[in-house]
Motif scaffolding. Sequence first.
Motif, mmCIF file in Angstrom:
data_model
loop_
_atom_site.group_PDB
_atom_site.id
_atom_site.type_symbol
_atom_site.label_atom_id
_atom_site.label_comp_id
_atom_site.label_asym_id
_atom_site.label_seq_id
_atom_site.Cartn_x
_atom_site.Cartn_y
_atom_site.Cartn_z
ATOM 1 N N HIS A 86 0.870 -1.179 0.000
ATOM 2 C CA HIS A 86 0.000 0.000 0.000
ATOM 3 C C HIS A 86 0.910 1.234 0.000
ATOM 4 O O HIS A 86 1.090 1.900 1.022
ATOM 5 C CB HIS A 86 -0.917 -0.006 1.223
ATOM 6 C CG HIS A 86 -1.874 -1.154 1.250
ATOM 7 N ND1 HIS A 86 -2.808 -1.333 2.256
ATOM 8 C CD2 HIS A 86 -2.072 -2.186 0.387
ATOM 9 C CE1 HIS A 86 -3.512 -2.428 2.023
ATOM 10 N NE2 HIS A 86 -3.081 -2.961 0.884
ATOM 11 N N ASN A 87 1.479 1.519 -1.135
ATOM 12 C CA ASN A 87 2.588 2.470 -1.193
ATOM 13 C C ASN A 87 2.157 3.912 -0.937
ATOM 14 O O ASN A 87 2.882 4.670 -0.290
ATOM 15 C CB ASN A 87 3.282 2.344 -2.555
ATOM 16 C CG ASN A 87 3.873 0.968 -2.749
ATOM 17 O OD1 ASN A 87 4.559 0.452 -1.885
ATOM 18 N ND2 ASN A 87 3.574 0.340 -3.874
ATOM 19 N N HIS A 88 1.020 4.318 -1.443
ATOM 20 C CA HIS A 88 0.568 5.695 -1.205
ATOM 21 C C HIS A 88 0.226 5.909 0.273
ATOM 22 O O HIS A 88 0.523 6.970 0.838
ATOM 23 C CB HIS A 88 -0.629 6.022 -2.096
ATOM 24 C CG HIS A 88 -0.284 6.124 -3.547
ATOM 25 N ND1 HIS A 88 0.319 7.246 -4.080
ATOM 26 C CD2 HIS A 88 -0.426 5.247 -4.574
ATOM 27 C CE1 HIS A 88 0.518 7.061 -5.381
ATOM 28 N NE2 HIS A 88 0.082 5.859 -5.701
ATOM 29 N N ARG A 117 9.202 1.916 -5.426
ATOM 30 C CA ARG A 117 7.979 1.313 -5.950
ATOM 31 C C ARG A 117 7.127 2.310 -6.716
ATOM 32 O O ARG A 117 6.410 1.934 -7.647
ATOM 33 C CB ARG A 117 7.171 0.723 -4.794
ATOM 34 C CG ARG A 117 7.785 -0.535 -4.204
ATOM 35 C CD ARG A 117 7.051 -0.944 -2.950
ATOM 36 N NE ARG A 117 7.433 -2.286 -2.504
ATOM 37 C CZ ARG A 117 6.989 -2.827 -1.381
ATOM 38 N NH1 ARG A 117 6.166 -2.138 -0.583
ATOM 39 N NH2 ARG A 117 7.358 -4.045 -1.045
ATOM 40 N N LEU A 118 7.193 3.576 -6.316
ATOM 41 C CA LEU A 118 6.441 4.619 -7.016
ATOM 42 C C LEU A 118 7.230 5.186 -8.193
ATOM 43 O O LEU A 118 6.838 6.188 -8.779
ATOM 44 C CB LEU A 118 6.062 5.730 -6.041
ATOM 45 C CG LEU A 118 5.108 5.310 -4.910
ATOM 46 C CD1 LEU A 118 4.886 6.456 -3.944
ATOM 47 C CD2 LEU A 118 3.779 4.823 -5.475
ATOM 48 N N LEU A 212 -1.244 -8.359 -8.788
ATOM 49 C CA LEU A 212 -1.154 -7.030 -9.399
ATOM 50 C C LEU A 212 -0.158 -7.055 -10.553
ATOM 51 O O LEU A 212 -0.440 -6.544 -11.648
ATOM 52 C CB LEU A 212 -0.742 -6.003 -8.346
ATOM 53 C CG LEU A 212 -0.234 -4.642 -8.863
ATOM 54 C CD1 LEU A 212 -1.330 -3.896 -9.594
ATOM 55 C CD2 LEU A 212 0.309 -3.803 -7.699
ATOM 56 N N ASP A 242 -4.850 -0.310 -3.552
ATOM 57 C CA ASP A 242 -5.350 0.775 -4.387
ATOM 58 C C ASP A 242 -4.747 0.782 -5.787
ATOM 59 O O ASP A 242 -5.416 1.153 -6.753
ATOM 60 C CB ASP A 242 -5.068 2.119 -3.706
ATOM 61 C CG ASP A 242 -5.881 2.302 -2.436
ATOM 62 O OD1 ASP A 242 -6.919 1.624 -2.294
ATOM 63 O OD2 ASP A 242 -5.473 3.113 -1.585
ATOM 64 N N GLU A 243 -3.484 0.396 -5.908
ATOM 65 C CA GLU A 243 -2.867 0.427 -7.226
ATOM 66 C C GLU A 243 -3.550 -0.550 -8.167
ATOM 67 O O GLU A 243 -3.748 -0.253 -9.352
ATOM 68 C CB GLU A 243 -1.373 0.111 -7.131
ATOM 69 C CG GLU A 243 -0.653 0.290 -8.455
ATOM 70 C CD GLU A 243 0.852 0.200 -8.342
ATOM 71 O OE1 GLU A 243 1.504 0.137 -9.395
ATOM 72 O OE2 GLU A 243 1.369 0.192 -7.218
ATOM 73 N N LEU A 246 -6.812 1.093 -9.283
ATOM 74 C CA LEU A 246 -6.604 2.166 -10.251
ATOM 75 C C LEU A 246 -6.247 1.600 -11.619
ATOM 76 O O LEU A 246 -6.764 2.047 -12.651
ATOM 77 C CB LEU A 246 -5.501 3.109 -9.757
ATOM 78 C CG LEU A 246 -5.108 4.244 -10.707
ATOM 79 C CD1 LEU A 246 -6.312 5.094 -11.090
ATOM 80 C CD2 LEU A 246 -4.020 5.113 -10.081
ATOM 81 N N ARG A 247 -5.351 0.613 -11.647
ATOM 82 C CA ARG A 247 -4.980 0.000 -12.928
ATOM 83 C C ARG A 247 -6.196 -0.646 -13.583
ATOM 84 O O ARG A 247 -6.381 -0.564 -14.801
ATOM 85 C CB ARG A 247 -3.885 -1.031 -12.700
ATOM 86 C CG ARG A 247 -2.583 -0.463 -12.187
ATOM 87 C CD ARG A 247 -1.789 0.189 -13.273
ATOM 88 N NE ARG A 247 -0.461 0.578 -12.823
ATOM 89 C CZ ARG A 247 0.543 0.872 -13.623
ATOM 90 N NH1 ARG A 247 0.370 0.841 -14.926
ATOM 91 N NH2 ARG A 247 1.717 1.221 -13.140
ATOM 92 N N LEU A 268 -11.539 5.507 -4.981
ATOM 93 C CA LEU A 268 -10.139 5.925 -4.922
ATOM 94 C C LEU A 268 -10.010 7.420 -4.669
ATOM 95 O O LEU A 268 -9.046 7.861 -4.042
ATOM 96 C CB LEU A 268 -9.430 5.555 -6.229
ATOM 97 C CG LEU A 268 -9.190 4.059 -6.442
ATOM 98 C CD1 LEU A 268 -8.698 3.804 -7.857
ATOM 99 C CD2 LEU A 268 -8.188 3.521 -5.427
ATOM 100 N N ASN A 275 -4.048 12.278 -5.465
ATOM 101 C CA ASN A 275 -3.604 11.636 -6.702
ATOM 102 C C ASN A 275 -4.360 12.227 -7.887
ATOM 103 O O ASN A 275 -5.540 11.931 -8.115
ATOM 104 C CB ASN A 275 -3.826 10.117 -6.608
ATOM 105 C CG ASN A 275 -3.125 9.367 -7.721
ATOM 106 O OD1 ASN A 275 -3.169 9.761 -8.876
ATOM 107 N ND2 ASN A 275 -2.474 8.284 -7.361
#
Length: 472
Positions: A86-88, A117-118, A212, A242-243, A246-247, A268, A275
């Motif tokens: 969960h990078n964000h 990662r980002l 993912l 979340d990524e 979003l993808r 999101l 974002n």
Amino acid sequence: MTNARPSPPVSESPAPPPADTPALPPPPQPSPPPAGRLGRLRRATPRLLLLLLFLALLGTGLSLVGARLWAEHHLQGAASAAERFHNHEAQRHLVAAMSVVPDNARALLLAARVARRLQAFDQSAEFLDRLQRRHGDPAVVARERALLTAARGDVDQVANYWREHMEKAHPETPLVLEAVAAGLLRSYRLKEAERVLNRWDAVSPDSAPARLFRGLLADYRGQNAEAVAAFREALRLDPELDEARLRMADVLLEMGNAREATPHLQYLRGRMPENLAVLVALGRAHDALGEQAEAEQVLDAVLARDPNYPAALRERARLAVRAGEADRAVELLERAVRGEAGDFQANFLLARVLRESGQVDRAKEVEARGQQIETDLHRIQEIVTRDMQKNPNNPDLHFEAGMISVRAGNLKEGLRWLHSAVRLDPTHVKANEALAGYYQTMGEAGLAAKHRRQAQEGAAAAPPPAPAAPKK
């Protein structure tokens, strides 16, 4: 003989002062103590001041302790979020923690990992530099630098490190495989990326981040249905990834399924309000559903925060064209192509609006640029999905991809491909000449000289051209 108590000495009467000597004022008499509540307060003042000083020091100490506890809370939150990819969320926790403990070793390590990662690779390297300067521990830093090198796309530079994890499982194997898979996808080495993902599945059968990356691989291959299925599986395993959401929403929009994409994007928006990519995608979804007012509101909010965000400029210009606001559309599109010269859609839309407004010569110029960009995009798609799959270590292909990226205005990506060509062939003439020209322009004389020297070595080692066939 009687012991008589000695009498106090008797003072002689002082002589009167001379007549011309002024009389001294009598010494001041102590004031009687004040009576009542005010008197008690005045008598207690020294003790009160000491008490207040003690309370102030205690408050400062408690404040410092509270700040440290607050920072530790966010560090724990960052570690937990990063572990789940969960990078964000991890980034938000780290910003809070590092406002109190900017040089904490654990914070710097996590910050480097999340930035990698980002794809904020330069920032990741800066965090690792700070970690090494402040705390040492070369083993930890060396491991993270190897992961950063792999994620950048230079996986072969650290092949000995990560291939061990392909053969034997270690506690950090999933972390290593994730960075290598990211780098292989970034370099469009899709078959190798698939092998790494197979290994990741074997090590961690129920890993949401692995699903993912399966979705990303399918997306790179243009397999939209497979990509959506993989992203859905990732969200089944971890609904807060979340990524993946979003993808999936992006692919759904590409498939023309805005109705399914919209609730994911609205979710999101609440989770990731900072974002801008989420908001632009939501604006696109509203537009596809015929909700133009909502689309305008969302895109205008993006441009209020970043007036030169290229994707928002392009999408807002589409709405302006539809509303008959040609001048507004031209102004938005001119800013869009300045900020992202490789956006052929923005170029073609600008050419159309200019032509319709009578600016034919300018329209032809912009249209030619858009056609060149479109041709380049088709060619780079061929390179990465066909040619590199057959021959991934051909430096000529890396050089060509680099020059296309530079021409499209994506300088950072172009430099990455050019350096990759030189890594595969240190004396590649054209790649070294291009890098020498770039570094000369940037004032990096040493690097420019290095690449010129390597280009000269390559030219000297090249076989002489074959003689032309005699004319009949």
